[in-house]
Enzyme design. Structure first.
Site, PDB file in Angstrom:
ATOM      1  N   ASP A  93       0.857  -1.197   0.000  1.00 44.57           N
ATOM      2  CA  ASP A  93       0.000   0.000   0.000  1.00 44.57           C
ATOM      3  C   ASP A  93       0.895   1.249   0.000  1.00 44.57           C
ATOM      4  O   ASP A  93       1.799   1.355   0.835  1.00 44.57           O
ATOM      5  CB  ASP A  93      -0.852  -0.051   1.285  1.00 44.57           C
ATOM      6  CG  ASP A  93      -1.995   0.943   1.303  1.00 44.57           C
ATOM      7  OD1 ASP A  93      -2.425   1.385   0.219  1.00 44.57           O
ATOM      8  OD2 ASP A  93      -2.478   1.264   2.410  1.00 44.57           O
ATOM      9  N   GLU A 145      -1.363   6.002  -9.117  1.00 44.70           N
ATOM     10  CA  GLU A 145      -2.327   6.988  -8.596  1.00 44.70           C
ATOM     11  C   GLU A 145      -2.178   8.317  -9.315  1.00 44.70           C
ATOM     12  O   GLU A 145      -1.086   8.809  -9.534  1.00 44.70           O
ATOM     13  CB  GLU A 145      -2.153   7.189  -7.081  1.00 44.70           C
ATOM     14  CG  GLU A 145      -3.135   8.226  -6.522  1.00 44.70           C
ATOM     15  CD  GLU A 145      -3.283   8.232  -4.997  1.00 44.70           C
ATOM     16  OE1 GLU A 145      -2.940   7.219  -4.351  1.00 44.70           O
ATOM     17  OE2 GLU A 145      -3.746   9.255  -4.461  1.00 44.70           O
ATOM     18  N   ASP A 267      -9.211   0.923   6.135  1.00 48.24           N
ATOM     19  CA  ASP A 267      -8.319   0.707   7.265  1.00 48.24           C
ATOM     20  C   ASP A 267      -8.900   1.340   8.531  1.00 48.24           C
ATOM     21  O   ASP A 267      -9.060   0.682   9.571  1.00 48.24           O
ATOM     22  CB  ASP A 267      -6.939   1.308   6.942  1.00 48.24           C
ATOM     23  CG  ASP A 267      -5.895   0.977   7.996  1.00 48.24           C
ATOM     24  OD1 ASP A 267      -6.203   0.209   8.924  1.00 48.24           O
ATOM     25  OD2 ASP A 267      -4.770   1.487   7.914  1.00 48.24           O
TER      26      ASP A 267
HETATM   27  O1  G3H Z   1      -2.933   4.859   3.676  1.00 47.66           O
HETATM   28  C1  G3H Z   1      -3.178   4.826   4.862  1.00 47.66           C
HETATM   29  C2  G3H Z   1      -3.402   3.559   5.609  1.00 47.66           C
HETATM   30  O2  G3H Z   1      -4.512   3.696   6.455  1.00 47.66           O
HETATM   31  C3  G3H Z   1      -2.192   3.087   6.344  1.00 47.66           C
HETATM   32  O3  G3H Z   1      -1.804   3.941   7.349  1.00 47.66           O
HETATM   33  O4  G3H Z   1       0.732   3.993   7.400  1.00 47.66           O
HETATM   34  O5  G3H Z   1      -0.640   4.515   9.434  1.00 47.66           O
HETATM   35  O6  G3H Z   1      -0.488   2.179   8.550  1.00 47.66           O
HETATM   36  P1  G3H Z   1      -0.471   3.653   8.234  1.00 47.66           P
HETATM   37  P1  13P Z   2      -9.244   4.825   5.336  1.00 47.98           P
HETATM   38  O1  13P Z   2      -8.380   5.662   6.225  1.00 47.98           O
HETATM   39  O2  13P Z   2     -10.450   5.591   4.869  1.00 47.98           O
HETATM   40  O3  13P Z   2      -9.628   3.538   5.941  1.00 47.98           O
HETATM   41  O4  13P Z   2      -8.377   4.497   3.996  1.00 47.98           O
HETATM   42  C1  13P Z   2      -7.417   3.472   3.988  1.00 47.98           C
HETATM   43  C2  13P Z   2      -6.563   3.494   2.771  1.00 47.98           C
HETATM   44  O5  13P Z   2      -6.827   4.140   1.782  1.00 47.98           O
HETATM   45  C3  13P Z   2      -5.340   2.667   2.797  1.00 47.98           C
HETATM   46  O6  13P Z   2      -4.561   2.856   1.659  1.00 47.98           O
HETATM   47 ZN    ZN Z   3      -4.589   4.830   0.866  1.00 44.68          ZN
END
Ligand code: G3H
Ligand code: 13P
Ligand code: ZN
Length: 320
Positions: A93, A145, A267
């Site tokens: 991700d 993206e 997430d």
């Molecule tokens: O893109 C955002 C996701 O919710 C992941 O967030 O880097 O805090 O795990 P994080």
């Molecule tokens: P949310 O914060 O809306 O759950 O999005 C998660 C996301 O896009 C992870 O790449």
């Molecule tokens: Zn994202």
């Protein structure tokens, strides 16, 4: 060098084709620990849904990239043990460099995102194309993206949305060779997506314009948590402070998933569900100190949330 095929994982190509044709979206759920992964797999096995399990840069820092990839390998066997072998994609991700994408591909990820959305258009094209060339040589699928989501994304934050420009998508997809495209149409990361009193709406009109330019091409929505108000209420009831948390209405995501949107990232809703369950245990059983006694209920709450998403929001239930 380990290939994802050896781990029993799949890439997203065939899943996306079926999802676009079938008018549903594949869930892309983030995981950082065992309980989250168990909840995802249990929910997707019980609803017979394909799934994308994704690793953010925050997750790599928190849990370690190698450990997460071994957990994903374990998830394939775990699903079968639960009684139904679902297709599982292991996805990076928000990858931000070619080197990171390459290291994930070399260690068994079946899909990567190269997020060049904060770069200039030409730089975004260049880095995305480089990742695609390497990834496709290993049969790994790539998400690019275009457009910038408002809100915080790891260390990068943008105050305002820069919506994806429909006139750019055909050129970007053609020049880079990406397999799917994340777009910005008003979704954003985190639990505070709209100001209270404003209309929580995403720009389905821009989505329709994009689809006209690249008919049937797989589209991805990030920042798609709905911030269920019953869950926020439990958090606040048991000592939390999450006033003004607002997400994307579920009906809008359902509408989007009937189009070429074939991957929806969630997430924050999972974080909320776990937090609510843990706060409740701590408030009602203050003498409890066995982590399994609060992580267990958190895992169960997460599983129920994901079953609901697959069945009622994304439409992926029964598609495995
Ligand atoms: O893109 C955002 C996701 O919710 C992941 O967030 O880097 O805090 O795990 P994080
Ligand atoms: P949310 O914060 O809306 O759950 O999005 C998660 C996301 O896009 C992870 O790449
Ligand atoms: Zn994202």
């Amino acid at each position: 060098m380990v290939s994802y095929q050896e781990l029993g994982l799949v890439n997203s190509k065939a899943l996306f084709q079926k999802a676009v044709q079938g008018g549903y979206a594949i869930p892309a759920y983030n995981f950082n620990n065992m309980e989250q992964l168990q909840a995802i797999i249990q929910a997707c096995v019980e609803t017979k849904s394909p799934v994308i399990i994704q690793v953010s840069s925050g997750a790599r820092k928190y849990a370690n990239q190698t450990l997460l990839r071994y957990m994903a390998e374990g998830a394939v066997a775990y699903a079968k043990e639960l009684g139904f072998g679902i297709p599982i994609v292991l996805h990076l991700d928000h990858g931000d460099t070619f080197e990171l994408c390459k290291s994930c591909i070399d260690t068994g990820f079946s899909s990567v995102m190269i997020d060049g959305s904060h770069l200039s258009y030409d730089e975004n094209v260049a880095v995305t194309k480089k990742v695609v060339e390497y990834a496709h040589a290993h049969d790994v699928t790539v998400e690019g993206e275009l457009g910038v989501l408002a809100g915080v994304e790891d260390e990068v934050s943008a105050e305002h949305h820069t919506y994806t420009r429909p006139e750019e998508v055909e050129d970007f997809v053609g020049k880079t060779g990406v397999d799917s495209l994340a777009i910005s149409i008003g979704t954003s990361h985190g639990a505070f997506k709209f100001k209270p009193g404003t209309d929580p709406k995403i720009r389905l009109d821009i989505l329709a314009e994009i689809e006209k330019k690249i008919p049937g091409f797989p589209i991805v929505l990030h920042g798609s948590s709905s911030v269920p108000q019953d869950i926020v209420a439990i958090i606040n009831k048991f000592g939390g402070k999450m006033d003004a948390a607002i997400g994307i209405p579920e009906e809008q995501l359902r509408a989007a998933s009937k189009s070429a949107v074939c991957k929806i990232n969630i997430d924050s809703d999972g974080r909320l569900a776990m937090t609510a369950a843990i706060r409740k245990v701590f408030a009602e059983k203050p003498a409890e100190f066995d982590p399994r006694k609060y992580l267990g209920p958190a895992r169960d709450a997460l599983k129920e949330l994901y079953k609901h998403k697959n069945t009622n929001v994304l439409g992926s239930a029964g598609k495995a």
